[in-house]
Write a protein that holds these residues in place. Sequence first.
Motif, PDB file in Angstrom:
ATOM      1  N   ASP A  11       0.790  -1.229   0.063  1.00 56.47           N
ATOM      2  CA  ASP A  11       0.117  -0.075   0.015  1.00 56.47           C
ATOM      3  C   ASP A  11       0.651   1.441  -0.086  1.00 56.47           C
ATOM      4  O   ASP A  11       0.338   2.367  -0.184  1.00 56.47           O
ATOM      5  N   THR A  52      -1.903   3.812  -1.802  1.00 59.36           N
ATOM      6  CA  THR A  52      -3.305   3.181  -1.652  1.00 59.36           C
ATOM      7  C   THR A  52      -3.526   3.207  -0.211  1.00 59.36           C
ATOM      8  O   THR A  52      -5.059   3.191   0.230  1.00 59.36           O
ATOM      9  N   ARG A  53      -2.570   3.756   0.797  1.00 57.47           N
ATOM     10  CA  ARG A  53      -2.980   3.669   2.127  1.00 57.47           C
ATOM     11  C   ARG A  53      -3.972   4.638   2.411  1.00 57.47           C
ATOM     12  O   ARG A  53      -4.935   4.498   3.263  1.00 57.47           O
ATOM     13  N   VAL A  57     -11.073   5.447  -1.338  1.00 52.14           N
ATOM     14  CA  VAL A  57     -11.419   3.959  -1.451  1.00 52.14           C
ATOM     15  C   VAL A  57     -11.623   3.383  -2.814  1.00 52.14           C
ATOM     16  O   VAL A  57     -10.738   2.136  -3.034  1.00 52.14           O
ATOM     17  N   ALA A  60      -8.052   3.006  -4.289  1.00 52.11           N
ATOM     18  CA  ALA A  60      -7.361   2.051  -3.833  1.00 52.11           C
ATOM     19  C   ALA A  60      -7.700   0.786  -4.194  1.00 52.11           C
ATOM     20  O   ALA A  60      -6.958  -0.266  -4.783  1.00 52.11           O
ATOM     21  N   SER A  89      -4.939   2.744   8.814  1.00 51.18           N
ATOM     22  CA  SER A  89      -6.188   2.854   8.286  1.00 51.18           C
ATOM     23  C   SER A  89      -6.585   4.273   8.012  1.00 51.18           C
ATOM     24  O   SER A  89      -6.802   4.967   9.320  1.00 51.18           O
ATOM     25  N   ASP A  92     -12.198   6.059   6.419  1.00 47.84           N
ATOM     26  CA  ASP A  92     -12.886   5.156   5.666  1.00 47.84           C
ATOM     27  C   ASP A  92     -12.476   3.721   5.427  1.00 47.84           C
ATOM     28  O   ASP A  92     -12.999   2.659   5.261  1.00 47.84           O
ATOM     29  N   ASN A  94      -9.174   1.489   4.241  1.00 46.51           N
ATOM     30  CA  ASN A  94      -8.632   0.793   2.720  1.00 46.51           C
ATOM     31  C   ASN A  94      -8.466  -0.733   2.981  1.00 46.51           C
ATOM     32  O   ASN A  94      -8.454  -1.478   2.162  1.00 46.51           O
ATOM     33  N   ARG A  97     -11.454  -3.264   2.565  1.00 54.43           N
ATOM     34  CA  ARG A  97     -12.108  -3.155   0.961  1.00 54.43           C
ATOM     35  C   ARG A  97     -11.096  -3.572  -0.283  1.00 54.43           C
ATOM     36  O   ARG A  97     -11.368  -4.262  -1.139  1.00 54.43           O
ATOM     37  N   VAL A  98      -9.757  -3.223   0.295  1.00 58.17           N
ATOM     38  CA  VAL A  98      -8.903  -3.502  -0.963  1.00 58.17           C
ATOM     39  C   VAL A  98      -8.668  -5.285  -0.864  1.00 58.17           C
ATOM     40  O   VAL A  98      -8.492  -5.712  -1.756  1.00 58.17           O
ATOM     41  N   GLN A 168     -14.363  -2.410   7.999  1.00 62.06           N
ATOM     42  CA  GLN A 168     -13.839  -1.874   6.531  1.00 62.06           C
ATOM     43  C   GLN A 168     -14.488  -3.036   5.537  1.00 62.06           C
ATOM     44  O   GLN A 168     -14.161  -2.642   4.353  1.00 62.06           O
TER      45      GLN A 168
END
Length: 433
Positions: A11, A52-53, A57, A60, A89, A92, A94, A97-98, A168
């Motif tokens: 990330d 993407t950290r 969202v 990412a 995190s 939101d 990530n 969701r990732v 998440q």
Amino acid sequence: MSNYALGAVADDLSGACDLAAGLTEAGLATVVLLGLPDEAPRADAAVVAQKTRTAPVAVAVSDSADAVRWLLDAGSDWIYQKYCSTFDSTADGNIGRVADAMAAVIEEHSPSGCFLSSVGTPATPAVGRTQYQGYLFVGDRLLSESSMRDHPLTPMRDSDLVRVLGDQTDVPVGLVPWPSVRMGTEDLVTAIDVAAGHGARHVLVDAITDDDLDRIAAALVDGERRRTCLISGAAGLGTALGRLLAARLDERSAEPALPAVVGDRRLIVAGSASERTREQEAAFSGLVLRLDPRDLVAGGDAVGVLLGTLGEALEASADPVLVTATTDPADVRAAQTELGAERAAALLETALGTVAARAVDTLGVTRILVAGGETSGAVARALGLRSLHVASVVGPGLAWMVSDDTRHPIGVLFKPGNFGNADLYTRAWESEP
């Protein structure tokens, strides 16, 4: 195309280098990729470094899914989701969701589907990160009581990772507690299967020692049935997986011949606000040049003035120079209040990236140490780096990398904010490429 024993998606860049250092020591020739090339470089393992950290969202998820598709097309046997050992995190969030998105891509490519979406742990005992009863510890303190509690971008106020990850994702999250891990691989396999039988799709596993991580890796890789689409975690579990996979390789890729890094001009670029980075700055006795985001919007040319001073210092001495945006938490909050947190961070990332690029292009710098995940990504983008190879391991999670994407080959050390001893800014050069 190549065939990788392990393909990982990290990330951020410093985290990618953290994992690459561990995989290299484990015996896998590893390449770090900044972007997805047309041709897959030859290696035993590939780590795709992303940003993407703290990304939105949707961004990412999309970027991570694209990286997984590329790694699968390149012939990766296993896919690893690499996140920070402090489970960083945003509000939101990530990680969950990732993980959902990465697992979905893998399941599409798997003829028999997946028993679980992900199994893993952020535990990395070598740097004091352990997980017990689902709670993450930093040293002897809960995550929520560590300096991560007040991180300016990813404040971690909850140590219960089952709860954090559960917020998440829309699917159930399970836990395998430490007693099941210490009993051995067979009991661990049973515990993972039981968690799945209770409906869990993501499973977090406690780990306190490196032996625990080796047991987790063996439980996931051994056997005829794949228990999970995705293995996820920090560098600790990724390195344990590397040890297992390296022992099974019939033929390993040759380590690439690294280009020579010539010159003696050294630069440190620090954007991390972590407690350890502040300690490293305090222990540094060389010249310190400071950037404040408020100066960057006040008119004038703060970056140009700094570069002039930097050039004079590099001409006068071979000692490393520190360019830093690191400051005490109160000052960080004051700048964020005045400018907004996202704008302040973006201003500093752009400025620090510009300084690094100009230092390499026009001031003859050939070795750069960069502190902070977001800063590392900004510097790499400004330099136009596309791939990195490990040159030497400095310490847990820290490695000098070499790239020849710039006008002349350079050595870079991308440091996660909380990593390294207090004297890193002085001692890192002893093992420079």
